[in-house]
Design an enzyme around this catalytic site. Structure first.
Site, short mmCIF file in Angstrom:
data_model
loop_
_atom_site.label_atom_id
_atom_site.label_comp_id
_atom_site.label_asym_id
_atom_site.label_seq_id
_atom_site.Cartn_x
_atom_site.Cartn_y
_atom_site.Cartn_z
N MET A 10 11.72 -4.49 -14.15
CA MET A 10 12.89 -5.00 -14.84
C MET A 10 13.04 -4.37 -16.22
O MET A 10 14.13 -4.07 -16.67
CB MET A 10 12.80 -6.53 -14.99
CG MET A 10 12.85 -7.27 -13.66
SD MET A 10 14.40 -6.97 -12.74
CE MET A 10 13.82 -5.79 -11.54
N VAL A 159 14.87 -11.72 -19.72
CA VAL A 159 13.80 -10.75 -19.54
C VAL A 159 13.74 -10.27 -18.10
O VAL A 159 13.56 -9.08 -17.82
CB VAL A 159 12.45 -11.33 -20.00
CG1 VAL A 159 11.29 -10.43 -19.55
CG2 VAL A 159 12.42 -11.49 -21.52
N GLU A 160 13.88 -11.19 -17.16
CA GLU A 160 13.72 -10.84 -15.74
C GLU A 160 14.86 -9.98 -15.21
O GLU A 160 14.61 -8.99 -14.51
CB GLU A 160 13.61 -12.12 -14.89
CG GLU A 160 12.31 -12.87 -15.07
CD GLU A 160 11.12 -12.13 -14.50
OE1 GLU A 160 11.31 -11.18 -13.72
OE2 GLU A 160 9.97 -12.49 -14.86
N THR A 161 16.11 -10.34 -15.51
CA THR A 161 17.23 -9.64 -14.86
C THR A 161 18.38 -9.33 -15.80
O THR A 161 19.46 -8.96 -15.34
CB THR A 161 17.78 -10.49 -13.69
OG1 THR A 161 18.31 -11.73 -14.20
CG2 THR A 161 16.71 -10.77 -12.65
N TYR A 342 4.72 -10.59 -22.37
CA TYR A 342 5.84 -11.16 -21.61
C TYR A 342 6.22 -12.54 -22.16
O TYR A 342 7.39 -12.82 -22.43
CB TYR A 342 5.46 -11.27 -20.13
CG TYR A 342 6.52 -11.95 -19.30
CD1 TYR A 342 7.54 -11.23 -18.70
CD2 TYR A 342 6.50 -13.34 -19.11
CE1 TYR A 342 8.52 -11.86 -17.95
CE2 TYR A 342 7.47 -13.97 -18.36
CZ TYR A 342 8.48 -13.23 -17.78
OH TYR A 342 9.45 -13.86 -17.05
#
Length: 357
Positions: A10, A159-161, A342
């Site tokens: 990502m 953060v993910e997508t 993260y």
């Protein structure tokens, strides 16, 4: 570790993502008949032959036996489904590259600054503001119901997508079958994920060949693995289906995931510390008494909610290390992805979007 693998992809993709809004959820576009007797709903057949590999055939038959006996799947249909899935060699190569590596510590080089700058940028924050404003009602409802504040949910999805802009283009059935049957190092884990994926598709009446996600099989706005879907995803918009490509269901599901892993409502995440402690081990899984850290020369800059023990976090600022006391809520974020960077990026991105509103 699986969340770390997913997030690396990502990160690399975020800068090039499209600004167009996500179209209709594939779970809506390709949903057929739910409760299909003995198998999954299939829109079409691809008629690909079974590979001629005795060990592979044995592994698949063991998997099929489990699915038939444990979950009531149709044996022949499942054979056909697995035969139609593609082996993706590039997925195996990418997994090998993401395998854990260790090496000597060479001193500060700005690793945290580079990582944070992937997400907290002048061009990215307005996208987070738009997402928050559009779904503020649902974010507030998630906070009320699960105790997880909007900035954490917004940070995770950002953060993910990139708030739904980069959800992956790999067919999930291909990714999971490749890793379950052609990647021995983590075959058992991905075999379990394939099991959960097929059950999800059966329960939701969706053709398993019509859903795409990350190269490791993660799905939707929050990049849930199939096991996370089965254990933590919720129908937050009350339409009778759980759909992680729907932002409202994704918001509720992320919040439920955090609550299930011990999120403490209205408690702090981490507190910055004054001082340096280069001899101490750092990381989200460390545990130190506050007294020991004080003796080592560290002191929290503000209240740590009465905790007597904390983890010691270290961020590489380029010219020095910045130390933080990690509290239980910080550890909960790492349950989504086992990485200090993260978890800190999720928290800081969410706060930056909150400030930008």
């Amino acid at each position: 570790m699986q969340r770390l693998i997913i997030s690396v992809v990502m990160i690399l993709s975020l800068a090039a993502c499209s600004s167009q809004k996500t179209q209709t959820s594939p779970m809506v576009a390709h949903r057929g008949h739910s409760n299909v007797s003995g198998g999954v709903y299939l829109e079409k057949d691809h008629n690909r032959p079974e590979p001629k590999n005795a060990q592979l055939a044995t592994d698949k038959e063991k998997f099929i036996d489990k699915m038939v006996k444990k979950h009531g799947f149709d044996r022949q249909q499942l054979r056909d489904v697995l035969a139609q899935a593609n082996k993706l060699d590039w997925v195996i190569n990418l997994m090998d590259k993401q395998a854990p590596k260790s090496g000597p510590v060479t001193g500060p080089n700005g690793a945290w600054i580079r990582y944070q700058n992937k997400f907290i940028t002048p061009s990215n924050l307005p996208k987070g503001v738009d997402f928050w404003n559009k779904y503020n009602k649902e974010l507030q409802q998630a906070y009320k119901q699960y105790g997880v504040p909007p900035e954490i949910i917004v940070g995770i999805i950002g953060v993910e997508t990139g708030w739904g802009r980069v959800m992956g283009k790999t067919r999930i059935i291909d990714a999971l079958t490749t890793l379950a049957f052609y990647y021995p190092r983590r075959a058992q884990y991905f075999s379990n994920e394939l099991e959960d994926y097929l059950i999800m598709c059966r329960d939701e009446g969706v053709d398993p060949f019509d859903l795409s996600g990350s190269f490791a099989g993660a799905m939707g706005y929050g990049q849930f693995m199939p096991s996370a879907f089965r254990n933590h995803a919720v129908d937050f918009n009350n339409d009778g289906h759980i759909d992680l490509w729907d932002p409202v269901d994704a918001i509720g599901s992320v919040a439920n995931y955090f609550k299930a892993h011990g999120w403490q409502k209205d408690k702090k995440v981490a507190v910055k510390a004054d001082g340096q402690a280069p001899s101490l081990e750092t990381g989200f899984s460390t545990k130190y008494s506050v007294e020991k850290l004080n003796k080592a020369g560290l002191k929290a800059q503000s209240s740590i909610d009465g905790h007597k023990e904390v983890s010691l976090l270290s961020l590489d600022m380029g010219d020095r290390y910045q130390y933080w006391y990690g509290l239980p809520n910080f550890y909960v974020i790492t349950r989504y992805n086992h990485s200090t960077h993260y978890a800190m990026a999720v928290w800081h991105l969410g706060l930056a979007v909150k400030d930008a509103r």
